[in-house]
Design a protein around this motif. Structure first.
Motif, PDB file in Angstrom:
ATOM      1  N   ALA A 254       0.834  -1.213   0.000  1.00 31.68           N
ATOM      2  CA  ALA A 254       0.000   0.000   0.000  1.00 31.68           C
ATOM      3  C   ALA A 254       0.864   1.257   0.000  1.00 31.68           C
ATOM      4  CB  ALA A 254      -0.927  -0.008   1.204  1.00 31.68           C
ATOM      5  N   GLY A 257       2.005   1.723  -3.400  1.00 34.04           N
ATOM      6  CA  GLY A 257       0.948   2.279  -4.238  1.00 34.04           C
ATOM      7  C   GLY A 257       0.774   3.766  -4.035  1.00 34.04           C
ATOM      8  N   TYR A 258       0.938   4.249  -2.764  1.00 37.19           N
ATOM      9  CA  TYR A 258       0.840   5.685  -2.516  1.00 37.19           C
ATOM     10  C   TYR A 258       2.040   6.414  -3.103  1.00 37.19           C
ATOM     11  CZ  TYR A 258       0.088  10.058  -0.007  1.00 37.19           C
ATOM     12  OH  TYR A 258      -0.126  11.380   0.300  1.00 37.19           O
ATOM     13  N   VAL A 263      -2.745   5.379  -5.261  1.00 40.97           N
ATOM     14  CA  VAL A 263      -3.764   5.654  -4.245  1.00 40.97           C
ATOM     15  C   VAL A 263      -4.393   7.035  -4.444  1.00 40.97           C
ATOM     16  CG1 VAL A 263      -4.149   5.935  -1.767  1.00 40.97           C
ATOM     17  CG2 VAL A 263      -2.725   4.067  -2.599  1.00 40.97           C
ATOM     18  N   THR A 267      -8.508   7.644  -5.300  1.00 39.66           N
ATOM     19  CA  THR A 267      -9.246   8.126  -4.121  1.00 39.66           C
ATOM     20  C   THR A 267     -10.507   8.896  -4.490  1.00 39.66           C
ATOM     21  OG1 THR A 267      -7.209   8.191  -2.814  1.00 39.66           O
ATOM     22  CG2 THR A 267      -9.053   9.525  -2.035  1.00 39.66           C
ATOM     23  N   GLY A 274     -12.208   1.527  -5.355  1.00 35.91           N
ATOM     24  CA  GLY A 274     -11.179   0.813  -4.613  1.00 35.91           C
ATOM     25  C   GLY A 274     -11.429  -0.683  -4.585  1.00 35.91           C
ATOM     26  N   ILE A 313       0.539  -4.436  -5.263  1.00 35.94           N
ATOM     27  CA  ILE A 313       0.261  -3.000  -5.101  1.00 35.94           C
ATOM     28  C   ILE A 313      -1.187  -2.660  -5.462  1.00 35.94           C
ATOM     29  CG2 ILE A 313       0.787  -0.750  -6.125  1.00 35.94           C
ATOM     30  CD1 ILE A 313       3.712  -1.420  -5.993  1.00 35.94           C
ATOM     31  N   SER A 317      -3.591  -1.056  -2.623  1.00 37.02           N
ATOM     32  CA  SER A 317      -4.099   0.297  -2.876  1.00 37.02           C
ATOM     33  C   SER A 317      -5.621   0.319  -2.900  1.00 37.02           C
ATOM     34  CB  SER A 317      -3.530   0.807  -4.208  1.00 37.02           C
ATOM     35  OG  SER A 317      -2.115   0.811  -4.183  1.00 37.02           O
ATOM     36  N   ALA A 326      -6.675   5.878   3.287  1.00 37.19           N
ATOM     37  CA  ALA A 326      -5.721   6.503   2.371  1.00 37.19           C
ATOM     38  C   ALA A 326      -5.148   7.803   2.917  1.00 37.19           C
ATOM     39  CB  ALA A 326      -6.387   6.737   1.011  1.00 37.19           C
TER      40      ALA A 326
END
Length: 335
Positions: A254, A257-258, A263, A267, A274, A313, A317, A326
């Motif tokens: 995660a 992914g950010y 992410v 969002t 998601g 990922i 995410s 998130a």
């Protein structure tokens, strides 16, 4: 114009005998002499039954008489056969019965092969052709007789299934799968040889099949080793440790992914987007982990770990956006 007088005799005069003169027009239907009188009633003696069609009971009896004889004969044959099978169950052990059936089966196959060799030898079959045919027959023909379709076969099948262990069941299924694969390939060899396949093409195809079999055997051995290691470590502490490892690896994915911007990109779509991304990534993750047979916590070496983290990922995410965590990544000191 003069009208002729009516005829003195009917148009059919002379067909049924001498002319009946004027009876057909004057005195009505009188039976001419010489013809049988069909209007005479034949008297029936007192007490005698009138002649007519047979009754329903007599017709049914005449219809079922041959069928009853056939049924009686078949019932006798079935009773004798069932008695013989019960005698085999009571007097023979399973090993003795299997040995006897195996000997009878081998004798039957030998006789069939001898007759086929003699018939094809008369039409000019060569030694090489006979050897190739025997090879295909050996593959297509099972070495043991099949399951009997009578009472003895049913009892043997139930006994085998009741006393069969999981290891025996696995070995039996693998043997059946291997035998079926050999039969399919023998049929394929025969069909392609009839279609004009050369020996070089057949050897190349067989080499590809052997390589595929080796890869499948390695994969099967890897799965069995993984299953055996799971059976050794199945305590609650091990499950807790695996869950913690799964959470750590998912969190790392995660964060990745950010960091890659995935992410923040999904969002604005909300939890639905998601979940959709997590589902697609989970399908890819299952495919990479041998359709889920390899657990996330069982990946150990650095190279496979990096590949697993990068491949998961999208899953991590999507879960981060779907659960609403998130915004936490923005507060991390890493960013």
């Amino acid at each position: 114009m003069t009208i002729p007088p009516p005829p003195s005799e009917p148009p059919t005069a002379g067909v049924f005998g001498p002319p009946p003169a004027e009876w057909w027009r004057k005195s009505g239907p009188v039976i001419p002499p010489g013809l049988p009188d069909t209007t005479v009633h034949t008297p029936i003696p007192i007490g005698a039954a009138p002649s007519g069609p047979p009754s329903m009971e007599a017709a049914a009896e005449a219809f079922w008489a041959p069928a009853r004889a056939i049924f009686a004969e078949q019932a006798t044959a079935i009773a004798s056969q069932v008695g013989e099978q019960i005698g085999q169950l009571l007097t023979e052990s399973e090993a003795q019965r299997s040995a006897r059936q195996q000997v009878e089966y081998e004798e039957m196959l030998a006789g069939q092969r001898a007759r086929m060799d003699a018939a094809l030898g008369k039409v000019g079959e060569s030694t090489q052709e006979r050897s190739a045919r025997h090879r295909v027959e050996d593959i297509l023909t099972p070495s043991t007789p099949g399951r009997r379709d009578d009472l003895v076969g049913l009892v043997d099948l139930l006994a085998d299934r009741i006393s069969e262990t999981p290891q025996d069941r696995t070995a039996r299924r693998e043997a059946e799968h291997e035998l079926e694969k050999q039969r399919v390939r023998a049929e394929e060899d025969r069909a392609l040889a009839a279609a004009g396949e050369t020996p070089a093409q057949r050897d190349l195809r067989h080499r590809r099949q052997r390589l595929a079999d080796q890869r499948e055997a390695k994969l099967r051995a890897r799965r069995q080793h993984r299953k055996a290691s799971r059976a050794k470590a199945g305590s609650s502490s091990d499950r807790t440790r695996r869950f913690r490892r799964w959470c750590v690896l998912t969190a790392i994915s995660a964060v990745g992914g950010y960091a890659t911007g995935l992410v923040p990109l999904i969002t604005p779509g909300g939890p639905f987007v998601g979940l959709l991304l997590a589902g697609a990534g989970w399908a890819l993750d299952l495919h990479l982990r041998d359709r889920g047979r390899l657990r996330v916590s069982e990946v150990r070496r650095p190279g496979p770990l990096l590949i697993l983290i990068a491949a998961r990922i999208p899953v991590a995410s999507g879960l981060a956006v779907a659960t609403g965590i998130a915004p936490i990544f923005a507060a991390l000191p890493l960013f």
